[in-house]
Design an enzyme around this catalytic site. Structure first.
Site, PDB file in Angstrom:
ATOM      1  N   SER A 118       4.483  -5.871 -10.281  1.00 56.96           N
ATOM      2  CA  SER A 118       4.037  -4.522 -10.608  1.00 56.96           C
ATOM      3  C   SER A 118       4.493  -3.527  -9.565  1.00 56.96           C
ATOM      4  CB  SER A 118       2.511  -4.475 -10.657  1.00 56.96           C
ATOM      5  OG  SER A 118       2.028  -5.405 -11.564  1.00 56.96           O
ATOM      6  N   HIS A 139       9.543  -5.597 -15.878  1.00 55.74           N
ATOM      7  CA  HIS A 139       8.108  -5.322 -15.787  1.00 55.74           C
ATOM      8  C   HIS A 139       7.524  -5.075 -17.179  1.00 55.74           C
ATOM      9  CE1 HIS A 139       4.742  -2.497 -14.171  1.00 55.74           C
ATOM     10  NE2 HIS A 139       4.307  -3.728 -14.297  1.00 55.74           N
ATOM     11  N   GLU A 151       9.764  -1.964 -18.141  1.00 57.20           N
ATOM     12  CA  GLU A 151      10.474  -1.235 -17.080  1.00 57.20           C
ATOM     13  C   GLU A 151      11.512  -2.196 -16.510  1.00 57.20           C
ATOM     14  OE1 GLU A 151       8.328   1.899 -14.178  1.00 57.20           O
ATOM     15  OE2 GLU A 151       7.255   0.023 -14.345  1.00 57.20           O
ATOM     16  N   ASN A 189       3.275   2.250 -12.471  1.00 51.26           N
ATOM     17  CA  ASN A 189       2.128   2.151 -11.566  1.00 51.26           C
ATOM     18  C   ASN A 189       2.052   3.287 -10.563  1.00 51.26           C
ATOM     19  OD1 ASN A 189       0.636  -0.115 -12.457  1.00 51.26           O
ATOM     20  ND2 ASN A 189       2.428  -1.338 -11.940  1.00 51.26           N
TER      21      ASN A 189
END
Ligand SMILES: NC(=O)c1ccc[n+]([C@@H]2O[C@H](COP(=O)([O-])OP(=O)(O)OC[C@H]3O[C@@H](n4cnc5c(N)ncnc54)[C@H](O)[C@@H]3O)[C@@H](O)[C@H]2O)c1
Length: 296
Positions: A118, A139, A151, A189
């Protein structure tokens, strides 16, 4: 590409295995913990049942998907024939560096090594291998079978060829890839975690309770889930670890994790996976705000 190894059978690993297997790949699902493998397979089977019930897939597709998955507790055996490895083990830098060293030794030299991290630097993970051009971030979002975004994170030394291969592959398994570069938290994130942290900070300061904070964001901002419920869903330990990576990576206090989050993780309140976080999941999985106990 026919063989994909997935490292870690937890929340993300089982969803990644599910997605590749449903799209016709042979998946070697690897976890050091036998119980995690068993639980992961049960989750996949349950999630496939839901898809059958919704008529998204047939019973036959469910059966083929399950036979496409084999499980291993030994990393070397599991990755022997893999063209791609997607690592989805616990979010811990040293653990991932160790896994990537092992993968580099055990995998064929043209195998692409992807990580579902992450927040941890792809460039740092790649640096412990002899193939940094073939190391990339992939991701996935939680729950993997339902969320379209992937991602794709290009490390400093990731080659364009590797990036193109993974972008194409993500499309082939029905996902929508977005390419980003390698800075702490990437995009998802970097934006999500400060919002979750701020919601926890508001709770910590007694501005409002759990239900109230989540209601404001659901009804006022059209979020399908409030930030505190989402934190429980992601795992509070995962949230804390991502915030710490961004805090250290940018050396900026705006990413400092709220002391309440740190306290809850230390107390073992990790969200859904531990049965309690901002909500209580112990009784029939019914979420109950336990805000009073958190207010200052
Ligand atoms: N939970 C989320 O919503 C989410 C979303 C996107 C990305 N991620 C990332 O995905 C990764 C996995 O997160 P998770 O939530 O699935 O964690 P999890 O705790 O649910 O599962 C991690 C699994 O890794 C296994 N594991 C630990 N060390 C291992 C090793 N050396 N070899 C093989 N298996 C090992 C554990 O036994 C466990 O089953 C992390 O990097 C996390 O940051 C999580």
């Amino acid at each position: 590409m026919k063989n994909v190894a997935v490292i870690g059978a937890g929340t993300m690993g089982n969803g990644i295995a599910h997605t590749f297997a449903l799209n016709g790949f042979k998946v070697q699902l690897i976890d050091i913990n036998d119980a995690a493998l068993k639980k992961g397979l049960e989750t996949i089977s349950r999630n496939l049942d839901r898809m059958v019930a919704k008529e998204t897939i047939s019973e036959a597709q469910k059966a083929t998907t399950l036979t496409n998955i084999s499980t291993f507790t030994n990393l070397t055996e599991g990755v022997e024939y893999a063209s791609l490895v997607v690592e989805a083990a616990t979010e811990n830098t040293n653990l991932k560096l160790n896994i990537f060293k092992q993968l580099d030794d055990a995998c064929p030299e043209d195998t692409i090594l992807a990580t579902n991290t992450s927040s941890i630097s792809i460039t740092q993970i790649a640096s412990v291998t002899s193939r940094p051009d073939k190391v990339i971030g992939m991701h996935f979002m939680n729950p993997v079978p339902l969320m379209p975004l992937v991602e794709v994170i290009k490390g400093y030394n990731t080659s364009n060829e590797t990036t193109e291969t993974i972008l194409e592959l993500a499309k082939n398994i029905g996902k929508h890839p977005v390419a980003v570069t390698d800075y702490p938290g990437f995009i998802a994130n970097r934006i999500l975690m400060p919002m979750i942290n701020e919601a926890i900070e508001a709770l910590y300061q007694g501005v409002a309770g759990v239900q109230e904070i989540d209601t404001v964001m659901k009804l006022g901002m059209a979020h399908p889930m409030g930030p505190l419920q989402l934190a429980d869903f992601i795992g509070l330990d995962v949230c804390l670890s991502i915030l710490n990576v961004m805090f250290e990576g940018f050396k900026n206090p705006k990413y400092a994790p709220c002391p309440l989050l740190v306290n809850m993780v230390n107390a073992g309140k990790l969200g859904i996976k531990s049965g309690e976080g901002f909500y209580d999941y112990s009784k029939n999985k019914k979420a109950e705000a336990i805000s009073k106990q958190f207010l200052k």
